[in-house]
Design a protein around this motif. Structure first.
Motif, short mmCIF file in Angstrom:
data_model
loop_
_atom_site.label_atom_id
_atom_site.label_comp_id
_atom_site.label_asym_id
_atom_site.label_seq_id
_atom_site.Cartn_x
_atom_site.Cartn_y
_atom_site.Cartn_z
N TYR A 1 1.21 -13.11 -34.20
CA TYR A 1 0.92 -14.46 -34.73
C TYR A 1 1.27 -15.54 -33.73
O TYR A 1 1.09 -16.72 -34.01
CB TYR A 1 1.68 -14.67 -36.05
N ALA A 2 1.80 -15.17 -32.57
CA ALA A 2 2.15 -16.17 -31.56
C ALA A 2 2.30 -15.48 -30.21
O ALA A 2 2.46 -14.26 -30.14
CB ALA A 2 3.45 -16.87 -31.93
N THR A 3 2.24 -16.29 -29.16
CA THR A 3 2.42 -15.78 -27.80
C THR A 3 3.68 -16.38 -27.22
O THR A 3 3.98 -17.54 -27.48
CB THR A 3 1.23 -16.22 -26.91
N GLY A 4 4.40 -15.59 -26.46
CA GLY A 4 5.60 -16.10 -25.79
C GLY A 4 5.47 -15.87 -24.31
O GLY A 4 4.69 -15.02 -23.86
N ILE A 5 6.23 -16.62 -23.55
CA ILE A 5 6.26 -16.42 -22.10
C ILE A 5 7.73 -16.41 -21.71
O ILE A 5 8.49 -17.28 -22.14
CB ILE A 5 5.54 -17.58 -21.36
#
Ligand code: ARG
Length: 248
Positions: free
Chosen positions: A106-110
């Motif tokens: 449900y989301a992208t992280g870096i």
């Protein structure tokens, strides 16, 4: 009169039955990871994960209970059935997939690198080149911990100091105990905004997907994931993300 009393009694019983029926889902997380989970002004947990989980629980007719634990305990806690699931800005990795099952992402992280504002280093390797090694601060058991352990500590190119929260790692950086902190980009932005003298390097360390974790034999996994998919589809999830991550 008797009839009315009986009717009231029946109504009360029905109500009691209904409240008893609303079962509780227990979610574990580490409430020190803004904007995904943090304590709001009313001292209650809020954030992207919390609000998405609340929306899913409501859709499925469950009460939601949030338990604040160490991040390192989230997967073991879900695996053992102590908690129904974990929503903790958690990255999907192959190793974790051996232990738990993940929902849709449900989301992208870096993974980014925080350094002192006056630092001239542009990457972790710059520290190694300049000093022979790098001292990295991370939150224990996070992907930032795993990746820097593999790439630097195991390679003899540095040490990794593991803190129970990202905020504690940032305090260690401010105190000069570590050279940098490797952590997810949105919490990084929050920590840099809250503390003077820090900046985020442009070089990203790794891009990853966030999902919620369930025990492999969880009886509610499918319903939960279907509800999440519907909330992604109808824009509810993006709406929640947008309230916590305002467009720049
Ligand atoms: N995305 C990273 C991981 O999965 C960090 C998550 C930390 N979450 C938290 N609530 N402290 O390892």
């Amino acid at each position: 009169m008797k009839k009315i009393v009986a009717m009231i009694l029946v109504a009360m019983l029905a109500l009691a039955g209904l409240t008893a029926m609303a079962e509780t889902l227990t979610m574990c997380t580490n409430v020190a990871f803004p904007p995904y989970e943090f304590y709001g002004e009313d001292s209650e947990p809020t954030g992207i994960d919390v609000e998405i989980a609340k929306a899913i629980a409501e859709k499925l007719g469950y009460e939601l209970e949030i338990v604040d634990i160490e991040f390192a305990q989230c997967i073991p806690g879900v695996q053992s059935g102590k908690y129904d699931f974990s929503a903790a800005g958690m990255t999907v990795t192959e190793e974790r997939q051996q232990m738990v099952q993940f929902t849709d992402t449900y989301a992208t992280g870096i993974q980014v690198i925080i350094v002192p504002e006056d630092s001239e280093m542009a990457s972790l390797d710059d520290f190694v080149d300049a000093n022979g090694s790098v001292k990295v601060g991370v939150q224990m058991a996070t992907t930032g911990d795993l990746y820097t352990t593999w790439d630097y500590e195991d390679e003899g190119k540095g040490t990794v100091d593991r803190y129970t929260t990202g905020a504690a790692a940032v305090q260690a950086l401010l105190a000069g105990k570590v050279d940098c902190v490797v952590i997810d980009n949105e919490p990084a932005k929050n920590f840099v905004a809250q503390n003077e003298g820090l900046k985020i390097l442009d070089t990203a360390y790794a891009v990853e997907d966030y999902a919620m974790a369930f025990a492999k034999d969880s009886p509610i996994y499918e319903d939960f994931n279907n509800a999440l998919a519907e909330l992604i589809e109808d824009g509810t999830v993006q709406g929640i993300i947008d309230t916590f991550i305002p467009a720049e």
